[in-house]
Design a protein around this motif. Structure first.
Motif, PDB file in Angstrom:
ATOM      1  N   ILE A   1       0.867  -1.181   0.000  1.00 33.03           N
ATOM      2  CA  ILE A   1       0.000   0.000   0.000  1.00 33.03           C
ATOM      3  C   ILE A   1       0.902   1.229   0.000  1.00 33.03           C
ATOM      4  N   ASP A   2       0.880   1.953  -1.101  1.00 35.72           N
ATOM      5  CA  ASP A   2       1.734   3.129  -1.277  1.00 35.72           C
ATOM      6  C   ASP A   2       0.880   4.354  -1.533  1.00 35.72           C
ATOM      7  N   CYS A   3       1.449   5.518  -1.212  1.00 31.28           N
ATOM      8  CA  CYS A   3       0.852   6.779  -1.623  1.00 31.28           C
ATOM      9  C   CYS A   3       1.801   7.404  -2.639  1.00 31.28           C
ATOM     10  N   LEU A   4       1.365   7.551  -3.877  1.00 30.85           N
ATOM     11  CA  LEU A   4       2.208   7.997  -4.968  1.00 30.85           C
ATOM     12  C   LEU A   4       2.033   9.490  -5.210  1.00 30.85           C
ATOM     13  N   TYR A   5       3.114  10.164  -5.526  1.00 33.85           N
ATOM     14  CA  TYR A   5       3.069  11.597  -5.797  1.00 33.85           C
ATOM     15  C   TYR A   5       4.234  11.952  -6.704  1.00 33.85           C
ATOM     16  N   THR A   6       4.169  13.149  -7.263  1.00 33.14           N
ATOM     17  CA  THR A   6       5.252  13.654  -8.094  1.00 33.14           C
ATOM     18  C   THR A   6       6.145  14.531  -7.234  1.00 33.14           C
ATOM     19  N   SER A   7       7.436  14.246  -7.223  1.00 33.82           N
ATOM     20  CA  SER A   7       8.363  15.007  -6.400  1.00 33.82           C
ATOM     21  C   SER A   7       8.614  16.367  -7.016  1.00 33.82           C
ATOM     22  N   SER A   8       9.332  17.228  -6.277  1.00 31.01           N
ATOM     23  CA  SER A   8       9.614  18.573  -6.764  1.00 31.01           C
ATOM     24  C   SER A   8      10.493  18.559  -8.007  1.00 31.01           C
ATOM     25  N   THR A   9      11.162  17.429  -8.270  1.00 29.80           N
ATOM     26  CA  THR A   9      11.981  17.315  -9.473  1.00 29.80           C
ATOM     27  C   THR A   9      11.226  16.670 -10.617  1.00 29.80           C
ATOM     28  N   GLY A  10       9.924  16.393 -10.400  1.00 31.98           N
ATOM     29  CA  GLY A  10       9.110  15.821 -11.460  1.00 31.98           C
ATOM     30  C   GLY A  10       9.132  14.312 -11.516  1.00 31.98           C
ATOM     31  N   GLU A  11       9.801  13.656 -10.564  1.00 33.48           N
ATOM     32  CA  GLU A  11       9.897  12.203 -10.567  1.00 33.48           C
ATOM     33  C   GLU A  11       8.776  11.592  -9.733  1.00 33.48           C
ATOM     34  N   LEU A  12       8.334  10.410 -10.149  1.00 33.99           N
ATOM     35  CA  LEU A  12       7.308   9.704  -9.398  1.00 33.99           C
ATOM     36  C   LEU A  12       7.935   9.068  -8.163  1.00 33.99           C
ATOM     37  N   SER A  13       7.361   9.352  -6.999  1.00 30.97           N
ATOM     38  CA  SER A  13       7.876   8.816  -5.746  1.00 30.97           C
ATOM     39  C   SER A  13       6.713   8.260  -4.937  1.00 30.97           C
ATOM     40  N   SER A  14       7.044   7.625  -3.827  1.00 33.07           N
ATOM     41  CA  SER A  14       5.983   7.041  -3.017  1.00 33.07           C
ATOM     42  C   SER A  14       6.347   7.053  -1.545  1.00 33.07           C
ATOM     43  N   THR A  15       5.320   7.072  -0.725  1.00 29.23           N
ATOM     44  CA  THR A  15       5.452   6.867   0.711  1.00 29.23           C
ATOM     45  C   THR A  15       4.783   5.538   1.036  1.00 29.23           C
ATOM     46  N   PRO A  16       5.527   4.530   1.488  1.00 30.76           N
ATOM     47  CA  PRO A  16       4.927   3.226   1.785  1.00 30.76           C
ATOM     48  C   PRO A  16       4.118   3.274   3.076  1.00 30.76           C
ATOM     49  N   LEU A  17       2.917   2.743   3.029  1.00 32.00           N
ATOM     50  CA  LEU A  17       2.056   2.671   4.215  1.00 32.00           C
ATOM     51  C   LEU A  17       1.942   1.251   4.751  1.00 32.00           C
ATOM     52  N   ALA A  18       2.088   0.253   3.889  1.00 34.28           N
ATOM     53  CA  ALA A  18       2.054  -1.150   4.311  1.00 34.28           C
ATOM     54  C   ALA A  18       2.752  -1.973   3.239  1.00 34.28           C
ATOM     55  N   THR A  19       3.392  -3.058   3.630  1.00 38.65           N
ATOM     56  CA  THR A  19       4.110  -3.897   2.672  1.00 38.65           C
ATOM     57  C   THR A  19       3.643  -5.346   2.775  1.00 38.65           C
ATOM     58  N   ALA A  20       3.685  -6.026   1.629  1.00 39.59           N
ATOM     59  CA  ALA A  20       3.409  -7.472   1.542  1.00 39.59           C
ATOM     60  C   ALA A  20       2.093  -7.849   2.212  1.00 39.59           C
ATOM     61  N   VAL A  21       1.041  -7.117   1.883  1.00 40.10           N
ATOM     62  CA  VAL A  21      -0.289  -7.442   2.404  1.00 40.10           C
ATOM     63  C   VAL A  21      -0.837  -8.625   1.613  1.00 40.10           C
ATOM     64  N   ALA A  22      -1.195  -9.704   2.295  1.00 35.61           N
ATOM     65  CA  ALA A  22      -1.623 -10.928   1.622  1.00 35.61           C
ATOM     66  C   ALA A  22      -2.929 -10.722   0.862  1.00 35.61           C
ATOM     67  N   VAL A  23      -3.001 -11.368  -0.324  1.00 32.35           N
ATOM     68  CA  VAL A  23      -4.221 -11.365  -1.132  1.00 32.35           C
ATOM     69  C   VAL A  23      -4.812 -12.764  -1.073  1.00 32.35           C
ATOM     70  N   SER A  24      -6.102 -12.863  -0.748  1.00 30.39           N
ATOM     71  CA  SER A  24      -6.781 -14.156  -0.668  1.00 30.39           C
ATOM     72  C   SER A  24      -8.073 -14.086  -1.466  1.00 30.39           C
ATOM     73  N   GLY A  25      -8.176 -14.967  -2.434  1.00 33.55           N
ATOM     74  CA  GLY A  25      -9.384 -14.978  -3.259  1.00 33.55           C
ATOM     75  C   GLY A  25      -9.588 -13.690  -4.026  1.00 33.55           C
ATOM     76  N   GLY A  26      -8.480 -13.067  -4.392  1.00 30.47           N
ATOM     77  CA  GLY A  26      -8.571 -11.826  -5.151  1.00 30.47           C
ATOM     78  C   GLY A  26      -8.948 -10.614  -4.313  1.00 30.47           C
ATOM     79  N   ALA A  27      -8.818 -10.702  -2.979  1.00 30.17           N
ATOM     80  CA  ALA A  27      -9.172  -9.575  -2.106  1.00 30.17           C
ATOM     81  C   ALA A  27      -8.095  -9.378  -1.051  1.00 30.17           C
ATOM     82  N   PHE A  28      -7.997  -8.151  -0.567  1.00 28.11           N
ATOM     83  CA  PHE A  28      -7.034  -7.830   0.487  1.00 28.11           C
ATOM     84  C   PHE A  28      -7.651  -6.791   1.420  1.00 28.11           C
ATOM     85  N   SER A  29      -7.138  -6.748   2.641  1.00 30.72           N
ATOM     86  CA  SER A  29      -7.591  -5.746   3.606  1.00 30.72           C
ATOM     87  C   SER A  29      -6.535  -5.613   4.686  1.00 30.72           C
ATOM     88  N   THR A  30      -6.244  -4.362   5.070  1.00 31.54           N
ATOM     89  CA  THR A  30      -5.256  -4.122   6.121  1.00 31.54           C
ATOM     90  C   THR A  30      -5.480  -2.743   6.709  1.00 31.54           C
TER      91      THR A  30
END
Length: 533
Positions: A71-100
């Motif tokens: 789970i990331d929050c994506l934004y454009t940095s001041s230099t114009g590059e795509l960056s992200s702030t990670p909020l959660a990593t490796a959240v399991a997907v079961s039956g095509g669904a996820f929740s965290t």
């Protein structure tokens, strides 16, 4: 340098590293969709140490080939590059669904919430990852290890606007940012008076060493609470007592975020030796002046407004304050300036150039990030720094390590049991025309229009004698110094009421009340009356 403080503010409020997901290639047909939250989400954070961080649930669905998501929050940095702030990593997907449940750091600029397949580069297949926008606004009181208030911080952003105020460093720095996409533009502006003097020949040696504070009261070096915490106690290791700092925060119904912060200006008890020592500064005493600042981050535009008041606690005083502002170095060309009274092209400034001859009235300094950019060029932007009363001069500070910085020195007279006021507004937009609209609105708000309470609009005045009463509110420079009605000087009181009487001929008339402040700025209001027998 103020440029470095932007990173310090982000680190102070955020406490998180900004990284990108690991590089990998997704399988064919990969998609994710965040279903909760389903719409744009706003969060308020208390940035005070120990405050509870916001949590919320992120859930959604994916294609069958996705086994886990970040789970990331994506934004454009001041230099114009795509960056992200990670909020959660490796959240399991079961039956095509996820929740965290994710934890949002104290400061996230506007970003797009995405569930990215684990191991996928954020630059890949973004059209296949769907999610809402995340906005945040943050307020808080910064405290030291003893839980004593030593500074404040506030940030607000919505759509393509973003503003940050922070004063917890040693020099009471202010960082204001405004973002524009594409690309993002970052603006710093309108700092509080620095604890270390600016590049004035009177208090800086040829090597750049400060010989006096650039905030002074009655010619004494003065410090306000964040300066005491960072400079006297922090840098100088003096055993002085931290003075109280008060702050309140308010978000109005229109989305504007306002912060009011106040504290006494202090001076060393023995002498003005600079830098202060344990001998010259074993303790602090009041200068007799209270400092109050109101900061408003405007929700509907790229604008941050600062109103400063220096308030006497008894006698009259003289306050000397040097404000500094720093604009970022442009990436597309050389920056250009247009000063009050100038029209036409933007002009480059020379090293350590001093601009004099400013009138006393409110004015705006325009800075174009690219001197040769055409209007509407999204690779450039214009910034306006508007003041409610003119400084003594503008001094650019190239040789002092601030390539696009300049100082604005003020000397303010504080009456006994009264106050001196001034305001600074930073506005930012792509085009100069848009910035000029914002700055014109700021100037228009510096003086409050007088209100005629008697007679009422449309009233009949019997006889030639016309008695006019009304009220006027304080503006950016305090109460107006004069009010007139149809050119006749009115008598005003300290509470803001005014009265005036004059003769008018019989017939219909327009009564126009004009308020003028100490800088010569005006505003007016009118009513219609009829004089008859």
């Amino acid at each position: 340098m103020l440029v470095g403080r932007l990173a310090a503010v982000i680190a102070l409020l955020s406490g998180t590293m900004i990284t990108a997901s690991a590089e990998a290639s997704p399988g064919p047909g990969t998609f994710t969709k965040i279903t909760t939250p389903s719409t744009t989400k706003f969060f308020h954070f208390d940035a005070s140490p120990g405050a509870t961080t916001n949590h919320f649930t992120v859930s959604g669905k994916t294609s069958a080939d996705v086994t886990s998501v970040d789970i990331d929050c994506l934004y454009t940095s001041s230099t114009g590059e795509l960056s992200s702030t990670p909020l959660a990593t490796a959240v399991a997907v079961s039956g095509g669904a996820f929740s965290t449940v994710v934890t949002v750091p104290n400061l996230i600029a506007q970003c797009r919430l995405r569930a990215v397949p684990t191991g996928t580069a954020i630059t890949d297949y973004l059209g296949s990852y769907n999610g809402p926008l995340l906005y945040s606004w943050v307020t808080g009181i910064v405290r030291d290890s003893s839980h004593v208030a030593v500074g404040t911080a506030a940030g607000d952003e919505k759509s393509d606007g973003f503003g940050v105020y922070q004063d917890s460093d040693e020099c009471d720095g202010v960082v204001l940012t405004a973002t524009i996409a594409p690309p993002n533009m970052i603006v710093e502006g309108a700092s509080a008076a620095e604890c270390v003097a600016g590049p004035s020949s009177s208090n800086v040696t040829s090597s750049g060493t400060s010989t006096a504070s650039s905030l002074q009261v009655d010619h004494h070096n003065a410090y306000w609470p964040p300066m005491v915490a960072g400079y006297l106690i922090g840098d100088r290791s003096l055993a002085v007592t931290q003075p109280a700092l008060k702050a309140t925060f308010h978000r109005s119904s229109n989305g504007d975020l306002a912060m009011t912060v106040s504290g006494l200006l202090m001076r060393c008890s023995v002498s003005d030796t600079y830098p202060p020592t344990s001998t010259s500064c074993p303790s602090l005493v009041s200068t007799g002046v209270k400092y109050q600042r109101v900061v408003t981050v405007v929700d509907s535009s790229h604008q941050v407004r600062i109103g400063d008041s220096f308030i006497s606690t008894g006698g009259k005083h003289t306050v000397s304050a040097e404000y500094e502002t720093v604009l970022p170095l442009p990436v597309t060309g050389s920056s250009g300036y247009r000063f009050p009274g100038q029209t036409g092209q933007f002009h480059a400034v020379t090293s350590d150039q001093k601009v004099t001859g400013l009138s006393s009235a409110a004015g705006t300094i325009l800075e174009r990030s690219d001197l040769n950019a055409f209007e509407g060029d999204k690779q450039a932007a214009t910034t306006g720094i508007t003041y409610s009363r003119a400084p003594a001069n503008l001094r650019f500070m190239h040789s002092s390590g601030e390539p696009d910085g300049f100082a604005m020195p003020y000397t303010l007279k504080v009456p006994a049991n009264g106050a001196a006021h001034l305001a600074l507004v930073v506005s930012n937009a792509v085009t100069t025309a848009d910035v000029k609209k914002l700055t014109a609105g700021a100037v228009g708000d510096f003086v409050a229009a007088p209100v005629i309470t008697s007679p009422t609009n449309g009233a009949t005045v019997h006889g030639h004698l016309t008695k006019v009463k009304g009220t006027v509110a304080p503006g950016a420079n305090g109460l107006p110094v004069s009010v007139s009605v149809n050119g006749h000087h009115a008598t005003t009181t300290a509470s803001g009421s005014f009265t005036v009487s004059f003769n008018e001929s019989f017939g219909k008339h327009t009564l126009t009340a004009v308020a003028t402040d100490i800088a010569g700025s005006t505003d007016s209001s009118s009513i219609k009356v009829t004089n008859k027998t």
